[in-house]
Design an enzyme around this catalytic site. Structure first.
Site, PDB file in Angstrom:
ATOM      1  N   LYS A   1       0.630  -1.299   0.025  1.00 37.34           N
ATOM      2  CA  LYS A   1       0.148  -0.044  -0.048  1.00 37.34           C
ATOM      3  C   LYS A   1       0.898   1.363  -0.119  1.00 37.34           C
ATOM      4  O   LYS A   1       1.816   1.427   0.479  1.00 37.34           O
ATOM      5  CB  LYS A   1      -0.979  -0.077   1.195  1.00 37.34           C
TER       6      LYS A   1
ATOM      7  N   ASP B   1      -7.087   4.426  -4.258  1.00 41.00           N
ATOM      8  CA  ASP B   1      -7.657   4.260  -3.127  1.00 41.00           C
ATOM      9  C   ASP B   1      -8.432   5.474  -2.920  1.00 41.00           C
ATOM     10  O   ASP B   1      -8.544   6.381  -3.839  1.00 41.00           O
ATOM     11  CB  ASP B   1      -6.611   3.902  -2.008  1.00 41.00           C
TER      12      ASP B   1
HETATM   13  P1  NDP Z   1     -12.894   8.066  -2.807  1.00 41.42           P
HETATM   14  O1  NDP Z   1     -11.794   9.229  -2.642  1.00 41.42           O
HETATM   15  O2  NDP Z   1     -13.529   7.865  -4.157  1.00 41.42           O
HETATM   16  O3  NDP Z   1     -14.149   7.963  -1.856  1.00 41.42           O
HETATM   17  C1  NDP Z   1     -14.077   8.302  -0.613  1.00 41.42           C
HETATM   18  C2  NDP Z   1     -15.108   8.787   0.221  1.00 41.42           C
HETATM   19  O4  NDP Z   1     -15.276   8.843   1.467  1.00 41.42           O
HETATM   20  C3  NDP Z   1     -15.717  10.300  -0.316  1.00 41.42           C
HETATM   21  O5  NDP Z   1     -17.115  10.528  -0.251  1.00 41.42           O
HETATM   22  C4  NDP Z   1     -15.037  10.989   0.965  1.00 41.42           C
HETATM   23  O6  NDP Z   1     -15.437  12.343   1.152  1.00 41.42           O
HETATM   24  C5  NDP Z   1     -15.251  10.149   2.259  1.00 41.42           C
HETATM   25  N1  NDP Z   1     -14.119  10.174   3.048  1.00 41.42           N
HETATM   26  C6  NDP Z   1     -13.042   9.929   2.931  1.00 41.42           C
HETATM   27  N2  NDP Z   1     -12.175  10.086   4.052  1.00 41.42           N
HETATM   28  C7  NDP Z   1     -13.107  10.774   4.897  1.00 41.42           C
HETATM   29  C8  NDP Z   1     -12.905  11.209   6.175  1.00 41.42           C
HETATM   30  N3  NDP Z   1     -11.815  11.064   6.798  1.00 41.42           N
HETATM   31  N4  NDP Z   1     -14.199  11.482   6.937  1.00 41.42           N
HETATM   32  C9  NDP Z   1     -15.298  11.707   5.915  1.00 41.42           C
HETATM   33  N5  NDP Z   1     -15.504  11.220   4.777  1.00 41.42           N
HETATM   34  C10 NDP Z   1     -14.297  10.764   4.272  1.00 41.42           C
HETATM   35  O7  NDP Z   1     -12.324   6.570  -2.244  1.00 41.42           O
HETATM   36  P2  NDP Z   1     -12.734   5.228  -2.432  1.00 41.42           P
HETATM   37  O8  NDP Z   1     -14.066   5.210  -2.515  1.00 41.42           O
HETATM   38  O9  NDP Z   1     -11.839   4.533  -3.702  1.00 41.42           O
HETATM   39  O10 NDP Z   1     -12.544   4.469  -0.937  1.00 41.42           O
HETATM   40  C11 NDP Z   1     -13.350   4.396   0.010  1.00 41.42           C
HETATM   41  C12 NDP Z   1     -12.895   3.191   0.897  1.00 41.42           C
HETATM   42  O11 NDP Z   1     -12.852   2.018   0.254  1.00 41.42           O
HETATM   43  C13 NDP Z   1     -11.558   3.361   1.723  1.00 41.42           C
HETATM   44  O12 NDP Z   1     -11.556   2.823   2.929  1.00 41.42           O
HETATM   45  C14 NDP Z   1     -10.887   2.651   0.520  1.00 41.42           C
HETATM   46  O13 NDP Z   1      -9.527   2.170   1.500  1.00 41.42           O
HETATM   47  C15 NDP Z   1     -11.627   1.398   0.565  1.00 41.42           C
HETATM   48  N6  NDP Z   1     -11.244   0.784  -0.768  1.00 41.42           N
HETATM   49  C16 NDP Z   1     -11.291   1.154  -1.940  1.00 41.42           C
HETATM   50  C17 NDP Z   1     -11.144   0.311  -3.017  1.00 41.42           C
HETATM   51  C18 NDP Z   1     -11.057   0.966  -4.366  1.00 41.42           C
HETATM   52  O14 NDP Z   1     -10.853   0.011  -5.161  1.00 41.42           O
HETATM   53  N7  NDP Z   1     -11.168   2.250  -4.691  1.00 41.42           N
HETATM   54  C19 NDP Z   1     -10.840  -1.014  -2.946  1.00 41.42           C
HETATM   55  C20 NDP Z   1     -11.098  -1.730  -1.484  1.00 41.42           C
HETATM   56  C21 NDP Z   1     -11.323  -0.667  -0.571  1.00 41.42           C
HETATM   57  P3  NDP Z   1     -15.272  13.527   0.130  1.00 41.42           P
HETATM   58  O15 NDP Z   1     -15.945  13.287  -1.151  1.00 41.42           O
HETATM   59  O16 NDP Z   1     -15.584  14.931   0.921  1.00 41.42           O
HETATM   60  O17 NDP Z   1     -13.581  13.598  -0.044  1.00 41.42           O
HETATM   61  O1  2IT Z   2      -7.949  -1.231  -0.604  1.00 37.91           O
HETATM   62  C1  2IT Z   2      -7.850  -1.768  -1.807  1.00 37.91           C
HETATM   63  O2  2IT Z   2      -8.141  -2.981  -2.017  1.00 37.91           O
HETATM   64  C2  2IT Z   2      -7.773  -1.104  -2.971  1.00 37.91           C
HETATM   65  N1  2IT Z   2      -7.524   0.306  -2.580  1.00 37.91           N
HETATM   66  C3  2IT Z   2      -7.535  -1.594  -4.269  1.00 37.91           C
HETATM   67  C4  2IT Z   2      -6.078  -2.157  -4.476  1.00 37.91           C
HETATM   68  C5  2IT Z   2      -5.885  -2.686  -6.007  1.00 37.91           C
HETATM   69  O3  2IT Z   2      -4.848  -2.919  -6.091  1.00 37.91           O
HETATM   70  O4  2IT Z   2      -6.572  -2.515  -6.789  1.00 37.91           O
END
Ligand code: NDP
Ligand code: 2IT
Length: 450
Positions: free
Chosen positions: A125, A165
């Site tokens: 990561k 992420d």
């Molecule tokens: P994005 O940046 O696309 O979206 C994150 C969302 O969560 C936004 O709406 C953001 O608000 C909100 N957010 C983030 N941090 C905070 C905080 N500290 N307090 C309040 N709201 C918060 O990220 P993802 O959707 O990709 O990721 C979301 C979660 O999913 C994370 O935990 C990530 O690790 C996990 N994840 C992501 C994967 C992926 O493929 N993308 C795979 C597996 C897990 P705002 O819009 O205001 O910034």
């Molecule tokens: O937390 C996760 O699994 C991710 N942000 C996606 C990782 C990836 O390599 O697709």
């Protein structure tokens, strides 16, 4: 067990102030107790001591110049945690809260998540404490270029393959790939989550959210139930939340909330997903604007329950999908959900529930899908993207989606079986940790003390 306390206290001394990392390690180690008692060779091989220590940690300066000519410096990270099952694989997070402990917890979780997919993926990561909010496209590009100007020497399609992420999506991956290509001259599959125009996989964008919902469907199917007709709470409004809501609608369920860092929207007749996509994917503005289009929707600013938890979990619903960030669902929130008759939690975000909240769900015996199992669809589809890149093929959306569905079912089955094997039927936290750990630990033993 003694070794758990010993490991955590050793880590606290050698890696101070990494609270989220200790939290992730403690959960995994607690789950492993029945396995380690039965199979003592893991302890003889010092697997626990080896697995909590990253193989390599890269930390670097990221200097960049903003549109007004001001110089900024951020901290960049890539933690290459474990490569026993394949090249390091995991996302990059750009968020002001990023520090070494956050990246380590995410990297540690990634090892077992990736193992659960059954695919040849190691765990890693990275990210930076950079705040993309309010930054112009040019600033984002320059930041990404500076970040890769250091990181390019450590990554490659068979060594370490980053993805997105929080704060990193297709736009950022594009800028980072461009700089990597310029520096190395290589056009290869070094990133996943790429644009569909140049090497991305269909369904990768949707995969994490869709997978979290497929996992929920598996949990409900075993209870002779389904998502059809269910009212659902979703947190977040980013990549994972949006495609969780999309799949919920496709399966006949209704998401009634979503949230971002500014606040929560509750819309009783169902969230207007087209509007959320417009606001968050295109305009990149706060959800506060949602209420301008729908006066009947309730908008609660973020700090509504500053001590006790979060507004998004305080509505009556059948199911909850935390899709924003770590520790966003506290014990108070868990109690509110259970009092409101919530029967399922499937985690799209990484470690969104605090330890006390997880214990409450397990005690209540509701269907609880822990993040490393429920959100593994994203990284699994990243591996499908790598496979397409390596073989110069392009699969259809349906081909990728079908494989994603199958992988989520397999993760559910292997986690359920492991839970049952060790006498904790239905406890998918224990099952997922044991099933993931076993695959990594066995590979580590076969590869010797390295
Ligand atoms: P994005 O940046 O696309 O979206 C994150 C969302 O969560 C936004 O709406 C953001 O608000 C909100 N957010 C983030 N941090 C905070 C905080 N500290 N307090 C309040 N709201 C918060 O990220 P993802 O959707 O990709 O990721 C979301 C979660 O999913 C994370 O935990 C990530 O690790 C996990 N994840 C992501 C994967 C992926 O493929 N993308 C795979 C597996 C897990 P705002 O819009 O205001 O910034
Ligand atoms: O937390 C996760 O699994 C991710 N942000 C996606 C990782 C990836 O390599 O697709």
């Amino acid at each position: 067990m003694k070794y758990i306390h010993q490991t955590i206290s050793d880590l606290m001394r050698s890696s101070p102030a990494q609270t989220e990392f200790y939290q992730a390690v403690e959960e995994v180690l607690n789950s492993l107790a029945p396995l380690l008692e039965k199979h003592t060779h893991y302890q003889q091989q010092a697997i626990i001591q080896r697995i909590v220590e990253p193989e390599r940690q890269i930390m670097f300066r990221v200097p960049w110049v903003d549109d007004d000519g001001q110089i900024h410096v951020n901290k960049g990270y890539r933690i290459e945690f474990n490569s026993s099952l394949g090249p390091y694989k995991g996302g990059l997070r750009f968020h002001p809260s990023v520090n070494a402990g956050i990246i380590k917890f995410l990297g540690f979780e990634q090892i077992f998540k990736n193992a659960l997919t059954g695919l040849p993926l190691g765990g890693g990561k990275g990210g930076a404490n950079f705040d993309p909010k309010g930054r112009s496209d040019g600033e984002i590009m320059r930041f990404c270029q500076s970040f890769i100007t250091e990181l390019f020497r450590h990554i490659g399609p068979t060594t370490d393959v980053p993805a997105g992420d929080i704060g990193v999506g297709a736009r950022e991956i594009g800028y980072m790939f461009g700089q990597y290509k310029r520096l190395t001259g290589n056009y290869d599959g070094v990133f996943t989550g790429k644009s569909l125009l140049w090497g991305g996989s269909l369904a990768r964008k949707e995969a994490t959210g869709y997978g979290t919902v497929y996992f929920a469907e598996c949990m409900l199917k075993e209870r002779k139930d389904s998502l059809n007709g269910k009212r659902c709470l979703v947190s977040g409004a980013g990549n994972v939340a949006i495609y969780t809501m999309e799949k919920l609608y496709q399966l006949g369920a209704t998401p009634i909330t979503c949230s971002d860092s500014s606040g929560t929207i509750y819309h009783d007749r169902g969230i207007d997903l087209k509007l959320v996509k417009q606001l968050k994917e295109k305009q990149r503005v706060s959800l506060a604007h949602y209420a301008e289009s729908y006066p009947e929707a309730i908008y609660t600013e973020a700090a509504h329950y500053p001590e006790d938890g979060h507004a998004v979990w305080r509505y009556r619903a059948d199911a909850a999908f935390p899709c924003a960030t770590q520790n966003e669902l506290t014990l108070m929130d868990a109690k509110a959900l259970l009092t409101n008759d919530c029967k399922l939690v499937s985690e799209g975000a990484n470690m969104p529930s605090t330890k006390a909240a997880v214990d409450a769900f397990i005690d209540a015996k509701i269907a609880y899908g822990p993040s490393k199992a429920a959100n593994a669809g994203g990284v699994a589809t990243s591996q499908l993207e790598m496979a397409q890149n390596a073989s110069m093929q392009k699969w259809t959306f349906e081909q990728v989606d079908e494989q994603l569905k199958q992988i989520m079912q397999n993760i559910f089955i292997s986690s359920s079986h492991a839970a049952k094997e060790f006498g904790h039927e239905g406890n998918l936290v224990l099952g997922a940790n044991i099933a993931g750990f076993r695959r990594v630990a066995d590979a580590m033993i076969e590869q010797g003390v390295v």
